[in-house]
Structure formats: C-alpha cells, structure tokens
Write an enzyme that holds these catalytic residues in place. Structure first.
Site, short mmCIF file in Angstrom:
data_model
loop_
_atom_site.label_atom_id
_atom_site.label_comp_id
_atom_site.label_asym_id
_atom_site.label_seq_id
_atom_site.Cartn_x
_atom_site.Cartn_y
_atom_site.Cartn_z
N LYS A 35 1.06 -0.91 -0.20
CA LYS A 35 -0.31 -0.28 0.05
C LYS A 35 0.77 1.13 -0.04
O LYS A 35 0.74 2.38 -0.72
CB LYS A 35 -1.12 0.20 1.10
CG LYS A 35 -2.38 0.60 0.68
CD LYS A 35 -3.19 0.69 2.46
CE LYS A 35 -4.09 -0.77 2.53
NZ LYS A 35 -4.69 -0.52 3.58
N THR A 121 -13.07 4.92 13.17
CA THR A 121 -14.55 5.11 14.45
C THR A 121 -14.63 3.88 15.30
O THR A 121 -14.18 2.82 15.51
CB THR A 121 -16.02 4.63 13.20
OG1 THR A 121 -15.81 5.55 12.48
CG2 THR A 121 -17.19 3.83 14.07
N PHE A 147 -15.77 11.88 8.58
CA PHE A 147 -17.66 11.54 8.17
C PHE A 147 -17.58 11.35 7.13
O PHE A 147 -19.08 11.13 5.87
CB PHE A 147 -18.74 12.44 8.33
CG PHE A 147 -18.79 13.01 9.91
CD1 PHE A 147 -19.61 12.39 10.77
CD2 PHE A 147 -18.63 14.11 10.24
CE1 PHE A 147 -19.38 12.59 12.38
CE2 PHE A 147 -17.92 14.45 12.07
CZ PHE A 147 -19.15 14.02 12.68
N LEU A 148 -16.28 10.92 6.17
CA LEU A 148 -16.36 10.74 4.88
C LEU A 148 -17.50 9.90 3.84
O LEU A 148 -17.94 8.80 4.81
CB LEU A 148 -15.21 10.62 4.21
CG LEU A 148 -14.01 9.51 4.82
CD1 LEU A 148 -14.45 8.36 3.56
CD2 LEU A 148 -12.87 10.43 3.91
N GLU A 150 -18.32 7.39 0.96
CA GLU A 150 -16.64 7.20 -0.27
C GLU A 150 -17.24 7.74 -1.68
O GLU A 150 -18.29 7.52 -1.29
CB GLU A 150 -17.51 5.29 0.09
CG GLU A 150 -15.90 4.80 0.63
CD GLU A 150 -15.79 3.00 1.36
OE1 GLU A 150 -16.35 2.30 -0.10
OE2 GLU A 150 -15.64 2.86 2.28
N PHE A 256 -31.53 9.82 1.05
CA PHE A 256 -30.80 8.15 2.13
C PHE A 256 -33.03 7.62 2.40
O PHE A 256 -33.19 7.00 3.00
CB PHE A 256 -30.27 8.96 3.61
CG PHE A 256 -29.44 8.59 3.22
CD1 PHE A 256 -28.89 9.42 2.44
CD2 PHE A 256 -28.57 7.05 3.42
CE1 PHE A 256 -27.07 9.15 2.12
CE2 PHE A 256 -26.96 7.21 3.45
CZ PHE A 256 -26.53 8.41 2.68
N LEU A 257 -33.59 8.27 1.55
CA LEU A 257 -34.37 7.50 1.06
C LEU A 257 -35.17 6.45 -0.48
O LEU A 257 -35.83 6.14 -0.49
CB LEU A 257 -36.39 8.84 1.19
CG LEU A 257 -36.35 8.89 2.87
CD1 LEU A 257 -37.72 9.96 2.70
CD2 LEU A 257 -36.64 7.62 3.92
N CYS A 267 -19.33 -0.13 6.55
CA CYS A 267 -19.62 1.23 7.53
C CYS A 267 -20.59 1.33 7.70
O CYS A 267 -20.62 0.80 9.35
CB CYS A 267 -19.03 2.72 7.35
SG CYS A 267 -17.30 3.45 7.13
N LYS A 330 -21.98 0.67 -3.42
CA LYS A 330 -22.41 1.40 -4.34
C LYS A 330 -21.71 2.45 -4.95
O LYS A 330 -20.66 2.10 -5.29
CB LYS A 330 -22.62 2.81 -2.88
CG LYS A 330 -21.66 3.10 -2.45
CD LYS A 330 -21.39 4.40 -1.55
CE LYS A 330 -20.59 5.35 -1.55
NZ LYS A 330 -20.56 6.07 -0.70
#
Ligand code: UDX
Length: 441
Positions: A35, A121, A147-148, A150, A256-257, A267, A330
């Site tokens: 990495k 987190t 709070f990012l 992706e 988010f609906l 996450c 996603k």
C-alpha cells in the site's frame, strides 16, 4: 504544519493527501508495504475519484510522503489515527486491535505537547481509555471523527459539513490542554474553518457518539423506507412515489430514502452492530434494540431481490443466464465490503443460475472474494444472451446510459429487475421488458 497519519486505508490515505493539498507537510504511515509503495508512486490502492490527482500533486511538491517507518512521524504537531475498526470475527463488536497498535507505535516516538487525534470510528469510551494509556507521554489525545462518504471522500475531507473535536475533560470541564489542542486542530483545518464550517468542540463521549449516531440515523432512514417497501409490496403501493411525497416535507427530506436492496459497505453495517454491542455492555441494550431490527430489515431486502428473480424466471433460476449489473456496495466505489450487490449475485449462483457480473470499478475486488462468478468488463457483452438482467448498483452506466431498446437487442429474455429502483420503469416496459422494482407494482 507537520502532520502524520497512521493508517493509509480509505480514511487515512485520503486524509493525508487532502491535508497536503491544503498546505501541510504530511507523512502517511502504514504497516502494509504494498500500500505504501503504491501511494508513494502516486497510485491510489482503491478507487476514489480525485485522489490520484491529490497524491501526484502532494508528492511532486514534496509535501506528502508515505512510509512503513513510524520514526518518520517524529516531531509532527498532530498525529492522526485513521486505522480500521472492523467487526470482530467472534461477535458484532468492533475490533480495536489496529487502534491499540497505532497507539503503541506512537508512544515510541511522540513528544511533549504533540497531539494525537483519533479519527477511526470507535465504541464510546475508547478515547477515555486511550487517554489513560498515553498519560505520562506528554501528548494530548483528542477525538476527531471522520464523516467522509466513499466516492466523495476528497471533497468531504477538504470541505466537511461539520468538524467535531472531542477533548479531555476534568469534572465536566474541558482541560486547558484540551482547549489548546482544539485550537491547533482548528488551524489544521484552516480552509474549512475560514468558511465558517460548524466547529464543534465537545467531550470524548459526545464526539465518539456523534459518529455512530449519524451512521445509525442514516441506516435507520434507509431501513425505514425499505420497511415501507415491504408494506407496498403487499398493498400494491409504489414506495418511490411514497418517498417523493414524504420527502417534500423538509423535516423528513428525500435523501437516504432510496428503497432497494439496502445498505452495505465498510461502515454502516458494522457500525450499527458495534453500537448495539456497546450499548449492551453499558446496560442499555433496549435503547438501541431497534438497530437489530434495522439490520434485519436491511438483510431481508437481499432475500426479496433473490425471490423476485426466481419469481420472474417462473419459479427456478436453475441454469438460467442472469446478468448482474453492479458489484460495488454503491456507485463511484470499488468497495465490495458487505456489498448487497455481490451478496445477491452469489446467492443466485448458489441457486444454480449462470451468473455474469459486470461493474465499472469493482470487478477485481469482487473476483478475489467470489471467484465462482463469471466477470465481464464490457457491459454490453455481459448483457448479451441474458434471460434476466438485475441492476444492483446504481452506476450511471446502467441507470442513465443503458438504453432499454439497445438492451432489448442484446438479451435473450426481456426481464429486468431493478434492485435500486433507479431505472425508468416506463421506458423499459415500452421496450418490451417485464419490469420488477423493489416495493413498486
Ligand atoms: C457512510 C456514511 O454516509 C458516512 O458519513 C460515514 O462516514 C461512513 O459511512 P459510505 O459507507 O461511503 O458512508 O456510504 P453511503 O453513501 O452512506 O451509503 C451506504 C449504503 O447505503 C450504500 O450501500 C448505499 O447504496 C445505501 N443507500 C444509501 C441506500 O440503500 N439507499 C439510500 O437512499 C442511500
């Protein structure tokens, strides 16, 4: 400022590159040599729009370095911890091994007055315990959750919608060192704070909880609409119209609906499970008992998608050619961790279907964990000869750019299952397809 970032995964690599891009001198540290080598040559080890550009610029300007050697972090004003906190193998709690390892490493090099800023987190109570562990080192611990999202990680890091910093307290009052550390972080994030981005300084527990509460809320919102989809399915209602209608109420909001095969990724699923596990340890199981229900609703949507495919193919998928559009959890991501898309694909394979999967970014990752499936890079090649096509990740390549008439000319059977309610049902029907949505008639 001189900064170090321990852990160069999704969170740490983006944070390091973003901090260099706003003028800091940053060293990113990771135990994974491969990495580090990739990042040091300007290559992102995962798909994240905009990241490589930042890496290249930071490396070229000499403001960004990557190494496995913790000694290189010596003398940094702030040491960020961005390591992973995955779900434990033996329970639903968070595994803090990497956080503890980062603290062990930092304790070897950290100097008087330097700041350790946790971004990972973690279960509420972790920062207080870690502050105990580092006491005597002269360093100050703060908790600064990330709070990012992706796919938008670069923008979210440079222009966050809020910054939260949990600092040490004594008898409920913030300590002087804590206040000072919060001011140092304010200048680290100078581009955001200059724009009046909300800057919330609080105690450790609140900062830790802000992160898990936000994710629990988002997961709840998605499962809420998916629960409505279940009701829509037995009443003939259309959950998409329902979401539009309630979304106009600005107390609710439309985001988010999106009903469909539910949430996944690195996450939301693990964070709500870890939160429930932590609440139980705190004797407050009942307070977030609903999160188990949220998880159950979410997983039932995958069953529903599989069931729809079986039903649409007349009761059996055995030896049928099913093309699965999407593998990532996603769009704009190559992440297949807890991906509902890949889960649906592997389950259909388990039922005897011939599965062909395509995805604009996630094929290599998907092949690694599910080598039993057939992968095809080209979307049209993947669709050719399919008895049924199912959309499970709402990439623009499928949602907007796939013309139903063109798809009709490629497939063997005109059946489409819209696992993300992202297609224009009318257009697909007009092209002769039997269209099946999630919670839509
Ligand atoms: C999430 C949080 O949004 C972010 O703030 C936190 O820091 C990390 O976790 P991320 O995992 O990148 O970010 O994904 P997100 O965009 O939140 O989507 C999570 C999942 O929910 C995806 O699988 C997505 O497809 C699904 N989703 C989202 C829905 O099913 N319906 C929706 O309406 C929205």
């Amino acid at each position: 400022m001189k900064l170090s970032v321990i852990g160069c995964g999704y969170l740490g690599a983006v944070h390091a590159a973003a901090m260099a891009s706003i003028g800091h001198d940053v060293v990113g540290i990771d135990v994974d040599q491969r990495k580090v080598d990739a990042l040091a040559s300007g290559k992102a080890p995962f798909f994240e729009p905009g990241l490589e550009k930042l890496l290249e610029a930071g490396l070229a300007e000499g403001r960004l370095r990557f190494t496995t050697d913790i000694e290189q972090a010596r003398g940094s004003a702030v040491h960020f911890i961005g390591v992973g906190t995955p779900q434990r193998r033996d329970s639903s709690a968070a595994d803090l091994t990497f956080v503890h390892a980062a603290i062990d490493d930092l304790l070897r090099i950290v100097g008087e007055g330097e700041i350790i800023a946790g971004k990972s987190t973690v279960p509420v109570g972790t920062a207080a315990a870690l502050a105990e562990r580092i006491s005597g080192s002269g360093a100050v611990l703060v908790w600064n959750p990330e709070f990012l999202r992706e796919g938008w990680a670069v923008a979210d890091t440079i222009n966050p919608d809020r910054i939260v910093v949990g600092v040490p307290t004594e008898q409920g009052e913030r300590t002087l060192e804590g206040e000072h550390a919060a001011e140092v972080l304010r200048s680290v994030y100078h581009t955001a704070t200059a724009k009046d981005t909300p800057y919330i300084v609080t105690d450790f527990a609140t900062a830790e909880l802000v992160k898990v509460a936000a994710n629990a809320f988002l997961a709840t919102k998605i499962s809420f609409i998916n629960a409505m989809a279940e009701i829509a399915e037995v009443t003939g209602a259309d959950v998409t119209t329902l979401a539009d209608a309630i979304g106009h109420d600005d107390r609710i909001g439309r985001r988010f609906l999106g009903a469909g095969i539910g949430f996944g990724g690195g996450c939301l699923p693990k964070d709500i499970r870890a939160f429930a596990a932590r609440a139980e340890e705190l004797g407050k199981r009942e307070s977030v008992a609903f999160l188990r229900e949220i998880d159950d609703i979410n997983l039932r949507r995958r069953d529903r998608a599989v069931h729809l495919v079986v039903e649409a193919l007349g009761g059996s998928v055995f030896e049928k050619n099913v093309t699965v559009l999407g593998a990532a959890f996603k769009p704009h991501s190559d992440d297949i961790r807890d991906s509902p898309a890949l889960d649906v694909a592997t389950r259909l394979h388990g039922l005897g279907a011939h599965i062909t999967v395509t995805d604009p970014a996630a094929i290599d990752n998907a092949r690694r964990v599910s080598p039993q499936l057939r992968y095809v890079d080209d979307r049209d090649e993947a669709i050719r000869g399919a008895d049924l096509v199912i959309v499970v990740t709402e990439w623009d390549e499928y949602r907007r750019q796939l013309d139903p008439e063109h798809a009709a000319s490629l497939v063997a059977g005109k059946i489409v299952v819209d696992g993300r309610n992202c297609l224009d049902a009318q257009a697909w029907r007009a092209a002769g397809f039997a269209y099946y949505g999630m919670g839509r008639p």
